[in-house]
Scaffold this motif. Structure first.
Motif, PDB file in Angstrom:
ATOM      1  N   ILE A   4      11.800   0.968  -7.138  1.00 15.25           N
ATOM      2  CA  ILE A   4      10.709   1.200  -8.140  1.00 15.25           C
ATOM      3  C   ILE A   4       9.861  -0.144  -8.265  1.00 15.25           C
ATOM      4  CG2 ILE A   4       9.755   1.903 -10.415  1.00 15.25           C
ATOM      5  CD1 ILE A   4      12.143   3.833 -10.509  1.00 15.25           C
ATOM      6  N   HIS A   5      10.544  -1.118  -8.493  1.00 19.20           N
ATOM      7  CA  HIS A   5      10.027  -2.309  -8.456  1.00 19.20           C
ATOM      8  C   HIS A   5       9.354  -2.836  -7.285  1.00 19.20           C
ATOM      9  CE1 HIS A   5       9.475  -6.400  -9.924  1.00 19.20           C
ATOM     10  NE2 HIS A   5       9.888  -7.015  -9.145  1.00 19.20           N
ATOM     11  N   ALA A   6      10.051  -2.570  -6.285  1.00 20.83           N
ATOM     12  CA  ALA A   6       9.395  -2.706  -4.926  1.00 20.83           C
ATOM     13  C   ALA A   6       8.361  -2.059  -4.486  1.00 20.83           C
ATOM     14  CB  ALA A   6      10.272  -2.809  -3.740  1.00 20.83           C
ATOM     15  N   MET A   7       8.343  -0.841  -4.900  1.00 22.56           N
ATOM     16  CA  MET A   7       6.882  -0.050  -4.695  1.00 22.56           C
ATOM     17  C   MET A   7       5.605  -0.433  -5.558  1.00 22.56           C
ATOM     18  SD  MET A   7       8.111   3.969  -3.545  1.00 22.56           S
ATOM     19  CE  MET A   7       8.855   4.169  -5.248  1.00 22.56           C
ATOM     20  N   ASN A   8       5.924  -0.904  -6.841  1.00 25.62           N
ATOM     21  CA  ASN A   8       5.014  -1.214  -7.702  1.00 25.62           C
ATOM     22  C   ASN A   8       4.530  -2.679  -7.328  1.00 25.62           C
ATOM     23  OD1 ASN A   8       5.703   0.919  -9.548  1.00 25.62           O
ATOM     24  ND2 ASN A   8       6.907  -0.310 -10.623  1.00 25.62           N
ATOM     25  N   ASP A   9       5.195  -3.374  -6.715  1.00 23.41           N
ATOM     26  CA  ASP A   9       4.734  -4.721  -6.080  1.00 23.41           C
ATOM     27  C   ASP A   9       3.807  -4.386  -5.106  1.00 23.41           C
ATOM     28  OD1 ASP A   9       6.165  -6.317  -7.610  1.00 23.41           O
ATOM     29  OD2 ASP A   9       7.845  -6.854  -6.278  1.00 23.41           O
ATOM     30  N   LEU A  10       4.084  -3.563  -4.174  1.00 20.75           N
ATOM     31  CA  LEU A  10       3.363  -3.129  -3.032  1.00 20.75           C
ATOM     32  C   LEU A  10       2.004  -2.461  -3.317  1.00 20.75           C
ATOM     33  CD1 LEU A  10       6.088  -1.418  -0.623  1.00 20.75           C
ATOM     34  CD2 LEU A  10       4.467  -3.292  -0.064  1.00 20.75           C
ATOM     35  N   THR A  11       2.012  -1.745  -4.678  1.00 17.00           N
ATOM     36  CA  THR A  11       0.876  -1.060  -5.179  1.00 17.00           C
ATOM     37  C   THR A  11       0.078  -2.287  -5.844  1.00 17.00           C
ATOM     38  OG1 THR A  11       2.268   0.769  -5.794  1.00 17.00           O
ATOM     39  CG2 THR A  11      -0.008   0.370  -6.941  1.00 17.00           C
ATOM     40  N   ALA A  12       0.521  -3.240  -6.432  1.00 11.98           N
ATOM     41  CA  ALA A  12      -0.270  -4.241  -6.847  1.00 11.98           C
ATOM     42  C   ALA A  12      -1.126  -5.123  -5.698  1.00 11.98           C
ATOM     43  CB  ALA A  12       0.569  -5.393  -7.423  1.00 11.98           C
ATOM     44  N   THR A  13      -0.224  -5.267  -4.571  1.00 14.68           N
ATOM     45  CA  THR A  13      -0.766  -5.867  -3.556  1.00 14.68           C
ATOM     46  C   THR A  13      -1.796  -5.162  -2.737  1.00 14.68           C
ATOM     47  OG1 THR A  13       1.067  -7.191  -3.207  1.00 14.68           O
ATOM     48  CG2 THR A  13      -0.472  -7.211  -1.329  1.00 14.68           C
ATOM     49  N   HIS A  14      -1.667  -3.972  -2.838  1.00 19.88           N
ATOM     50  CA  HIS A  14      -2.712  -2.772  -2.203  1.00 19.88           C
ATOM     51  C   HIS A  14      -4.045  -2.837  -3.052  1.00 19.88           C
ATOM     52  CE1 HIS A  14       0.280  -1.459   0.696  1.00 19.88           C
ATOM     53  NE2 HIS A  14      -0.886  -1.207   1.429  1.00 19.88           N
ATOM     54  N   LYS A  15      -3.801  -3.021  -4.342  1.00 26.21           N
ATOM     55  CA  LYS A  15      -4.903  -3.100  -5.266  1.00 26.21           C
ATOM     56  C   LYS A  15      -5.756  -4.311  -5.232  1.00 26.21           C
ATOM     57  CE  LYS A  15      -3.345  -0.066  -8.897  1.00 26.21           C
ATOM     58  NZ  LYS A  15      -2.895  -0.177 -10.522  1.00 26.21           N
ATOM     59  N   ASP A  16      -4.972  -5.301  -4.875  1.00 27.98           N
ATOM     60  CA  ASP A  16      -5.972  -6.616  -4.671  1.00 27.98           C
ATOM     61  C   ASP A  16      -6.521  -6.480  -3.445  1.00 27.98           C
ATOM     62  OD1 ASP A  16      -4.709  -7.818  -7.008  1.00 27.98           O
ATOM     63  OD2 ASP A  16      -3.011  -8.755  -5.777  1.00 27.98           O
ATOM     64  N   LEU A  17      -5.861  -5.916  -2.282  1.00 30.41           N
ATOM     65  CA  LEU A  17      -6.751  -5.841  -0.944  1.00 30.41           C
ATOM     66  C   LEU A  17      -7.777  -4.908  -1.228  1.00 30.41           C
ATOM     67  CD1 LEU A  17      -3.840  -5.479   1.813  1.00 30.41           C
ATOM     68  CD2 LEU A  17      -6.071  -6.801   1.722  1.00 30.41           C
ATOM     69  N   LEU A  18      -7.491  -3.853  -2.023  1.00 33.44           N
ATOM     70  CA  LEU A  18      -8.773  -2.753  -2.306  1.00 33.44           C
ATOM     71  C   LEU A  18     -10.004  -3.625  -3.004  1.00 33.44           C
ATOM     72  CD1 LEU A  18     -10.099  -0.047  -2.256  1.00 33.44           C
ATOM     73  CD2 LEU A  18      -8.862   0.326  -4.596  1.00 33.44           C
ATOM     74  N   GLN A  44      -6.043 -12.042   5.496  1.00 34.03           N
ATOM     75  CA  GLN A  44      -4.756 -12.414   6.273  1.00 34.03           C
ATOM     76  C   GLN A  44      -3.611 -12.690   5.229  1.00 34.03           C
ATOM     77  OE1 GLN A  44      -4.467 -11.729   9.559  1.00 34.03           O
ATOM     78  NE2 GLN A  44      -6.365 -10.893   9.175  1.00 34.03           N
ATOM     79  N   LYS A  45      -4.126 -13.448   4.105  1.00 33.43           N
ATOM     80  CA  LYS A  45      -3.089 -13.943   3.161  1.00 33.43           C
ATOM     81  C   LYS A  45      -2.308 -12.680   2.435  1.00 33.43           C
ATOM     82  CE  LYS A  45      -5.243 -18.167   2.130  1.00 33.43           C
ATOM     83  NZ  LYS A  45      -5.992 -18.844   1.145  1.00 33.43           N
ATOM     84  N   TYR A  46      -3.223 -11.616   2.234  1.00 33.73           N
ATOM     85  CA  TYR A  46      -2.438 -10.496   1.510  1.00 33.73           C
ATOM     86  C   TYR A  46      -1.720  -9.550   2.642  1.00 33.73           C
ATOM     87  CZ  TYR A  46      -5.273 -11.052  -2.557  1.00 33.73           C
ATOM     88  OH  TYR A  46      -5.759 -11.529  -3.842  1.00 33.73           O
ATOM     89  N   THR A 102       0.428   5.617  -2.887  1.00 36.70           N
ATOM     90  CA  THR A 102      -0.361   6.533  -1.759  1.00 36.70           C
ATOM     91  C   THR A 102      -1.852   6.577  -2.526  1.00 36.70           C
ATOM     92  OG1 THR A 102       1.713   7.810  -1.589  1.00 36.70           O
ATOM     93  CG2 THR A 102      -0.552   8.845  -0.963  1.00 36.70           C
ATOM     94  N   ASP A 103      -2.145   6.725  -3.625  1.00 37.56           N
ATOM     95  CA  ASP A 103      -3.374   6.768  -4.178  1.00 37.56           C
ATOM     96  C   ASP A 103      -4.153   5.490  -3.855  1.00 37.56           C
ATOM     97  OD1 ASP A 103      -3.123   9.268  -5.056  1.00 37.56           O
ATOM     98  OD2 ASP A 103      -3.099   8.746  -7.195  1.00 37.56           O
ATOM     99  N   VAL A 104      -3.476   4.296  -3.935  1.00 38.37           N
ATOM    100  CA  VAL A 104      -4.356   3.049  -3.797  1.00 38.37           C
ATOM    101  C   VAL A 104      -4.323   2.776  -2.116  1.00 38.37           C
ATOM    102  CG1 VAL A 104      -4.206   0.712  -3.845  1.00 38.37           C
ATOM    103  CG2 VAL A 104      -3.401   1.823  -5.562  1.00 38.37           C
TER     104      VAL A 104
END
Length: 161
Positions: A4-18, A44-46, A102-104
Protein backbone atom coordinates in the motif's frame (compact mmCIF):
# COMPACT_ATOMS: atom_id res chain seq x y z
CA UNK A 1 1.44 -3.04 4.52
CA UNK A 2 4.43 -2.21 2.34
CA UNK A 3 2.49 -2.73 -0.91
CA UNK A 4 0.00 0.00 0.00
CA UNK A 5 2.86 2.34 0.85
CA UNK A 6 4.55 1.55 -2.49
CA UNK A 7 1.32 2.23 -4.43
CA UNK A 8 0.86 5.51 -2.54
CA UNK A 9 4.41 6.52 -3.51
CA UNK A 10 3.64 5.70 -7.14
CA UNK A 11 0.43 7.74 -6.93
CA UNK A 12 2.28 10.75 -5.51
CA UNK A 13 4.90 10.64 -8.27
CA UNK A 14 2.21 10.29 -10.95
CA UNK A 15 0.43 13.32 -9.46
CA UNK A 16 3.69 15.27 -9.74
CA UNK A 17 3.95 14.15 -13.36
CA UNK A 18 0.36 15.23 -13.97
CA UNK A 19 1.09 18.72 -12.66
CA UNK A 20 4.20 18.85 -14.82
CA UNK A 21 2.16 17.74 -17.82
CA UNK A 22 -0.29 20.58 -17.22
CA UNK A 23 2.63 23.01 -17.11
CA UNK A 24 3.84 21.54 -20.42
CA UNK A 25 0.41 22.21 -21.92
CA UNK A 26 0.57 25.80 -20.74
CA UNK A 27 4.08 26.23 -22.16
CA UNK A 28 2.97 24.78 -25.50
CA UNK A 29 -0.11 26.98 -25.77
CA UNK A 30 1.92 30.10 -24.88
CA UNK A 31 4.73 29.14 -27.29
CA UNK A 32 7.37 29.08 -24.53
CA UNK A 33 9.76 26.55 -26.03
CA UNK A 34 12.61 27.14 -23.56
CA UNK A 35 10.26 26.47 -20.66
CA UNK A 36 8.90 23.38 -22.44
CA UNK A 37 12.41 21.97 -22.90
CA UNK A 38 13.19 22.56 -19.22
CA UNK A 39 9.98 20.71 -18.30
CA UNK A 40 11.03 17.77 -20.49
CA UNK A 41 14.28 17.50 -18.53
CA UNK A 42 12.37 17.63 -15.26
CA UNK A 43 10.03 14.96 -16.59
CA UNK A 44 12.98 12.61 -17.14
CA UNK A 45 13.81 12.84 -13.42
CA UNK A 46 10.27 11.80 -12.52
CA UNK A 47 10.40 8.92 -14.98
CA UNK A 48 13.61 7.59 -13.40
CA UNK A 49 11.97 7.94 -9.99
CA UNK A 50 8.93 5.99 -11.23
CA UNK A 51 11.16 3.22 -12.57
CA UNK A 52 12.80 2.87 -9.16
CA UNK A 53 9.47 2.92 -7.36
CA UNK A 54 8.00 0.31 -9.72
CA UNK A 55 11.02 -1.93 -9.22
CA UNK A 56 10.61 -1.58 -5.47
CA UNK A 57 6.89 -2.39 -5.72
CA UNK A 58 7.64 -5.53 -7.71
CA UNK A 59 10.14 -6.70 -5.10
CA UNK A 60 7.61 -6.05 -2.34
CA UNK A 61 4.97 -8.10 -4.17
CA UNK A 62 7.42 -10.95 -4.76
CA UNK A 63 8.47 -10.96 -1.09
CA UNK A 64 4.84 -10.83 0.04
CA UNK A 65 4.00 -13.73 -2.28
CA UNK A 66 6.80 -15.86 -0.86
CA UNK A 67 5.51 -15.23 2.68
CA UNK A 68 2.08 -16.61 1.77
CA UNK A 69 1.19 -20.18 2.70
CA UNK A 70 0.43 -20.98 -0.95
CA UNK A 71 2.48 -18.68 -3.22
CA UNK A 72 0.99 -17.82 -6.58
CA UNK A 73 2.78 -17.72 -9.91
CA UNK A 74 4.43 -14.33 -10.41
CA UNK A 75 2.53 -13.65 -13.64
CA UNK A 76 -0.80 -14.04 -11.81
CA UNK A 77 0.03 -11.45 -9.17
CA UNK A 78 -2.32 -8.75 -10.38
CA UNK A 79 -3.92 -6.29 -7.98
CA UNK A 80 -7.15 -8.27 -8.21
CA UNK A 81 -5.33 -11.48 -7.33
CA UNK A 82 -3.56 -9.82 -4.42
CA UNK A 83 -6.75 -8.19 -3.11
CA UNK A 84 -8.51 -11.54 -2.96
CA UNK A 85 -5.75 -12.87 -0.69
CA UNK A 86 -5.70 -9.96 1.77
CA UNK A 87 -7.60 -9.48 5.00
CA UNK A 88 -10.66 -7.27 5.01
CA UNK A 89 -8.99 -4.14 6.43
CA UNK A 90 -5.90 -4.40 4.24
CA UNK A 91 -8.07 -5.19 1.24
CA UNK A 92 -10.01 -1.93 1.61
CA UNK A 93 -6.83 0.16 1.93
CA UNK A 94 -5.12 -1.59 -0.97
CA UNK A 95 -8.19 -1.24 -3.16
CA UNK A 96 -8.42 2.50 -2.39
CA UNK A 97 -4.72 2.91 -3.21
CA UNK A 98 -5.10 0.99 -6.47
CA UNK A 99 -8.12 3.07 -7.51
CA UNK A 100 -6.32 6.34 -6.70
CA UNK A 101 -3.27 5.22 -8.72
CA UNK A 102 -5.43 4.17 -11.67
CA UNK A 103 -7.33 7.47 -11.63
CA UNK A 104 -4.13 9.54 -11.65
CA UNK A 105 -2.59 7.45 -14.44
CA UNK A 106 -5.77 7.82 -16.52
CA UNK A 107 -5.77 11.60 -16.05
CA UNK A 108 -2.05 11.78 -16.87
CA UNK A 109 -2.60 9.79 -20.06
CA UNK A 110 -5.42 12.14 -21.10
CA UNK A 111 -3.24 15.20 -20.43
CA UNK A 112 -0.34 13.72 -22.42
CA UNK A 113 -2.67 13.00 -25.35
CA UNK A 114 -3.62 16.68 -25.31
CA UNK A 115 0.06 17.63 -25.30
CA UNK A 116 0.70 15.28 -28.20
CA UNK A 117 -2.12 16.85 -30.22
CA UNK A 118 -0.79 20.33 -29.46
CA UNK A 119 2.70 19.31 -30.56
CA UNK A 120 1.39 17.78 -33.78
CA UNK A 121 -0.57 20.95 -34.59
CA UNK A 122 2.49 23.03 -33.83
CA UNK A 123 4.60 20.88 -36.13
CA UNK A 124 2.01 21.21 -38.91
CA UNK A 125 2.11 24.97 -38.51
CA UNK A 126 5.92 24.99 -38.65
CA UNK A 127 5.89 22.80 -41.75
CA UNK A 128 3.31 25.03 -43.43
CA UNK A 129 5.37 28.10 -42.57
CA UNK A 130 8.49 26.50 -44.01
CA UNK A 131 6.61 25.51 -47.16
CA UNK A 132 5.49 29.11 -47.60
CA UNK A 133 9.00 30.42 -47.06
CA UNK A 134 10.58 27.94 -49.49
CA UNK A 135 8.25 27.61 -52.46
CA UNK A 136 8.86 24.85 -54.91
CA UNK A 137 10.08 25.61 -58.42
CA UNK A 138 6.75 24.54 -59.92
CA UNK A 139 4.86 27.06 -57.81
CA UNK A 140 7.00 30.02 -58.92
CA UNK A 141 5.24 32.33 -61.38
CA UNK A 142 8.10 34.63 -62.33
CA UNK A 143 8.67 35.63 -65.95
CA UNK A 144 6.79 34.73 -69.10
CA UNK A 145 5.59 31.21 -69.67
CA UNK A 146 7.90 29.21 -71.88
CA UNK A 147 6.67 28.36 -75.36
CA UNK A 148 7.82 24.76 -75.09
CA UNK A 149 5.14 24.05 -72.49
CA UNK A 150 2.33 25.13 -74.82
CA UNK A 151 0.44 22.39 -76.54
CA UNK A 152 -1.27 23.38 -79.82
CA UNK A 153 -5.04 23.30 -79.72
CA UNK A 154 -6.12 20.22 -81.64
CA UNK A 155 -9.48 18.75 -82.08
CA UNK A 156 -10.13 15.16 -81.24
CA UNK A 157 -11.63 14.69 -84.71
CA UNK A 158 -9.81 14.96 -88.00
CA UNK A 159 -11.58 17.85 -89.72
CA UNK A 160 -9.92 17.31 -93.12
CA UNK A 161 -11.58 14.03 -93.80
Amino acid sequence: MQLIHAMNDLTATHKDLLELSKRKTEALTNNKLDEFQALLLEEQKYIRQLEQQESSRQKIVEAWNEEQSSPAALDSLTITGILSRLGEEEQGKAEASAIALTDVITELKRQELLNKALLEESMKFVQLSMDLMNPTIKSMNYGAASTTDKVPNRSLFDSKA
